[in-house]
Design a protein around this motif. Structure first.
Motif, PDB file in Angstrom:
ATOM      1  N   CYS A  19     -15.741  -4.336  -3.517  1.00 20.38           N
ATOM      2  CA  CYS A  19     -14.459  -3.744  -3.738  1.00 20.38           C
ATOM      3  C   CYS A  19     -14.092  -3.865  -5.268  1.00 20.38           C
ATOM      4  CB  CYS A  19     -13.359  -4.387  -2.904  1.00 20.38           C
ATOM      5  SG  CYS A  19     -12.858  -5.981  -3.224  1.00 20.38           S
TER       6      CYS A  19
ATOM      7  N   ASN B  51       0.522  -3.183   4.150  1.00 22.98           N
ATOM      8  CA  ASN B  51      -0.037  -1.949   4.250  1.00 22.98           C
ATOM      9  C   ASN B  51       1.412  -0.942   4.297  1.00 22.98           C
ATOM     10  OD1 ASN B  51      -2.386  -2.924   4.840  1.00 22.98           O
ATOM     11  ND2 ASN B  51      -2.481  -2.401   6.853  1.00 22.98           N
TER      12      ASN B  51
ATOM     13  N   ARG C 138      -3.471  -3.612  -1.964  1.00 22.87           N
ATOM     14  CA  ARG C 138      -4.435  -4.502  -2.920  1.00 22.87           C
ATOM     15  C   ARG C 138      -4.148  -6.173  -2.757  1.00 22.87           C
ATOM     16  NH1 ARG C 138      -3.192  -4.630  -7.903  1.00 22.87           N
ATOM     17  NH2 ARG C 138      -5.160  -5.504  -8.703  1.00 22.87           N
TER      18      ARG C 138
ATOM     19  N   GLY D 280     -10.110  -8.754   1.716  1.00 22.45           N
ATOM     20  CA  GLY D 280      -8.870  -8.466   1.127  1.00 22.45           C
ATOM     21  C   GLY D 280      -8.301  -9.274  -0.068  1.00 22.45           C
TER      22      GLY D 280
ATOM     23  N   ASN E  74      -2.066   3.517   3.507  1.00 25.58           N
ATOM     24  CA  ASN E  74      -2.981   2.754   2.843  1.00 25.58           C
ATOM     25  C   ASN E  74      -2.940   1.296   2.660  1.00 25.58           C
ATOM     26  OD1 ASN E  74      -4.638   4.964   1.806  1.00 25.58           O
ATOM     27  ND2 ASN E  74      -3.031   5.585   0.654  1.00 25.58           N
ATOM     28  N   ALA E  75      -3.999   0.462   3.001  1.00 28.94           N
ATOM     29  CA  ALA E  75      -4.100  -0.874   2.756  1.00 28.94           C
ATOM     30  C   ALA E  75      -3.483  -1.320   1.160  1.00 28.94           C
ATOM     31  CB  ALA E  75      -5.355  -1.430   3.167  1.00 28.94           C
TER      32      ALA E  75
ATOM     33  N   ILE F 195      -9.704  -3.686  -1.280  1.00 31.01           N
ATOM     34  CA  ILE F 195      -9.482  -2.654  -0.771  1.00 31.01           C
ATOM     35  C   ILE F 195     -10.762  -1.500  -0.595  1.00 31.01           C
ATOM     36  CG2 ILE F 195      -7.027  -2.677  -0.001  1.00 31.01           C
ATOM     37  CD1 ILE F 195      -6.777  -0.476  -2.515  1.00 31.01           C
TER      38      ILE F 195
ATOM     39  N   TYR G  68      -7.104   4.096   2.363  1.00 31.98           N
ATOM     40  CA  TYR G  68      -7.777   2.627   1.811  1.00 31.98           C
ATOM     41  C   TYR G  68      -7.757   1.490   3.022  1.00 31.98           C
ATOM     42  CZ  TYR G  68      -8.443   4.424  -2.868  1.00 31.98           C
ATOM     43  OH  TYR G  68      -8.863   5.111  -4.010  1.00 31.98           O
ATOM     44  N   VAL G  69      -8.825   0.867   3.256  1.00 31.73           N
ATOM     45  CA  VAL G  69      -8.823  -0.318   4.267  1.00 31.73           C
ATOM     46  C   VAL G  69      -9.176  -1.637   3.839  1.00 31.73           C
ATOM     47  CG1 VAL G  69      -9.463   1.422   6.125  1.00 31.73           C
ATOM     48  CG2 VAL G  69     -10.992   0.076   5.110  1.00 31.73           C
ATOM     49  N   VAL G  70      -8.868  -2.384   4.410  1.00 37.52           N
ATOM     50  CA  VAL G  70      -9.130  -3.787   3.613  1.00 37.52           C
ATOM     51  C   VAL G  70     -10.579  -4.237   3.784  1.00 37.52           C
ATOM     52  CG1 VAL G  70      -9.045  -6.389   4.220  1.00 37.52           C
ATOM     53  CG2 VAL G  70      -6.987  -4.941   4.480  1.00 37.52           C
ATOM     54  N   CYS G  71     -11.105  -4.441   2.611  1.00 36.84           N
ATOM     55  CA  CYS G  71     -12.535  -4.907   2.144  1.00 36.84           C
ATOM     56  C   CYS G  71     -13.097  -5.875   3.380  1.00 36.84           C
ATOM     57  CB  CYS G  71     -12.762  -5.452   0.748  1.00 36.84           C
ATOM     58  SG  CYS G  71     -14.451  -5.838   0.519  1.00 36.84           S
TER      59      CYS G  71
ATOM     60  N   GLY H 245       0.693  -1.220   0.055  1.00 41.07           N
ATOM     61  CA  GLY H 245       0.016   0.143   0.001  1.00 41.07           C
ATOM     62  C   GLY H 245       1.034   1.102   0.089  1.00 41.07           C
TER      63      GLY H 245
END
Length: 388
Positions: A218, A259, A254, A163, A251-252, A223, A155-158, A128
């Motif tokens: 996502c 991160n 993909r 993720g 940011n997280a 993310i 951006y965070v983990v879905c 990230g």
């Protein structure tokens, strides 16, 4: 908690070692202590991480400069959230993070020993992006250190796919082009003979698998936009422009990667009475003519309140008085600065008739007829002469 070893000592290089010497030393240590070469050896694993942490700092010119000036505090900054510094202190940087930097050290793909690490080293690990924020501090906060809570949009983990980017566990398949390794080999005929090169798989982008059915939330990225409240411990003595790193709070990445980091840039609030000069603080003190002539006590500001100091009779403008130990602590934990009080004398812009008559009477006195020669220096030149 054991005290951290000097990074130069960890890699076994001199403090003036160049980039090639540092890289060579790290390569040697990484091979020696690699977990696949020392299965089950916790001490070797810790030394492996320690060497990676040392290399992360010493191979980066900016981090190395901060480390040379401030020691571990310059790159670690204290125990904040995920920990300051490139590796977030002890255990803040994962083994996957360390393996991901081997491409630069070992010339591309770096496999394990005895074959067990080839899959792990081959597949690409997404990272990230970093986030940079500014934090404004008062002198009081800088003097004692402080804790700040920041709400960071990032951006965070879905939370729907965890993720992975896939709709469910059966929604992705192993890449047929690279067979899940994330890399493809190619043999070329060159002037030196047949040579094999290795590159990231173009079909899966180095991830080793391809998503068939993407996550609805996502869109297959793993993310989503979100936010997080992060508590940051800022050590005492930090300065304007200093950047502290909170590992893993950016940011997280993909598809469940590593991160990014949160970079916290320090800004100092302007203090109307105290001006910072390194660890020292400067105050311009205005006193009256009678106080300058006769002496007396006056109040001066400090970080945590007021202090009374004595003004000697016959004090000249430009005299510097020192309040030892009343300045800011050093960021590396050694010593504390002073408050330097620079004396200025207030001259009335106008006089009434009675005041004018008194001054005229004084002017006839022998001591007031004699003018002492004082060099025309500005405040900072006067201070320099104070330290000579």
């Amino acid at each position: 908690m054991a005290e951290k070893r000097d990074y130069y000592e960890v890699l076994g290089v001199a403090k003036n070692a160049n980039a090639d010497e540092i890289k060579k030393a790290y390569r040697k240590a990484a091979i020696k202590y690699h977990p696949d070469k020392n299965p089950g050896d916790k001490e070797a694993e810790e030394k492996f991480k320690e060497a990676a942490e040392a290399y992360d700092v010493l191979s980066n010119p900016d981090k190395r400069a901060r480390y040379d000036q401030f020691g571990h505090a310059g790159v670690n900054g204290g125990a904040a959230g995920g920990g300051f510094g490139g590796f977030g202190g002890a255990g803040g940087f994962s083994m996957e993070d360390i393996f991901s930097q081997f491409g630069d050290i070992f010339g591309g793909h770096f496999g394990g020993f005895g074959g067990s690490g080839s899959g792990r080293g081959g597949r690409r690990v997404n990272r990230g992006t970093d986030i940079r924020v500014k934090v404004k501090l008062t002198l009081a906060e800088i003097a004692s250190g402080t804790t700040k809570k920041l709400k960071i949009n990032k951006y965070v983990v879905c939370d729907q796919c965890g993720g992975t980017g896939a709709k469910d566990s059966s929604s992705y398949t192993t890449c047929a082009t690279c067979n899940g390794t994330g890399v493809v080999n190619r043999v070329e005929n060159t002037f030196f003979g047949r040579m094999q090169t290795q590159s990231v798989c173009p079909a899966c982008g180095g991830e080793g698998r391809i998503i068939k059915d993407k996550c609805d939330k996502c869109g297959g990225e793993g993310i989503v936009k979100g936010s997080e409240v992060i508590e940051i411990n800022i050590p005492a003595g930090v300065g304007e422009g200093m950047a502290l790193t909170v590992s893993g709070k950016g940011n997280a990445a993909r598809h469940g990667g590593v991160n990014g980091d949160l970079l916290v840039v320090i800004e100092e609030e302007r203090n109307p009475e105290l001006v910072r000069d390194g660890d020292d603080l400067i105050h311009n003190l205005n006193i009256t003519i009678p106080t300058a002539l006769l002496g007396g006590e006056v109040e001066v500001p400090t970080i945590d309140g007021k202090a009374r100091i004595k003004i000697a009779a016959g004090t000249h403008a430009g005299k510097v008085l020192r309040l030892r130990g009343k300045g800011l602590p050093s960021v590396n934990g050694y010593g504390r600065g002073d408050i330097l009080v620079v004396v200025d004398i207030t001259i009335p812009s106008s006089l009434n008739s009675a005041e004018k008559k008194l001054v005229e009477q004084l002017a006839e006195m022998p001591d007031f007829k004699r003018a002492e020669k004082v060099e025309n220096q500005n405040i900072f030149e006067r201070m320099k002469s104070f330290f000579r």
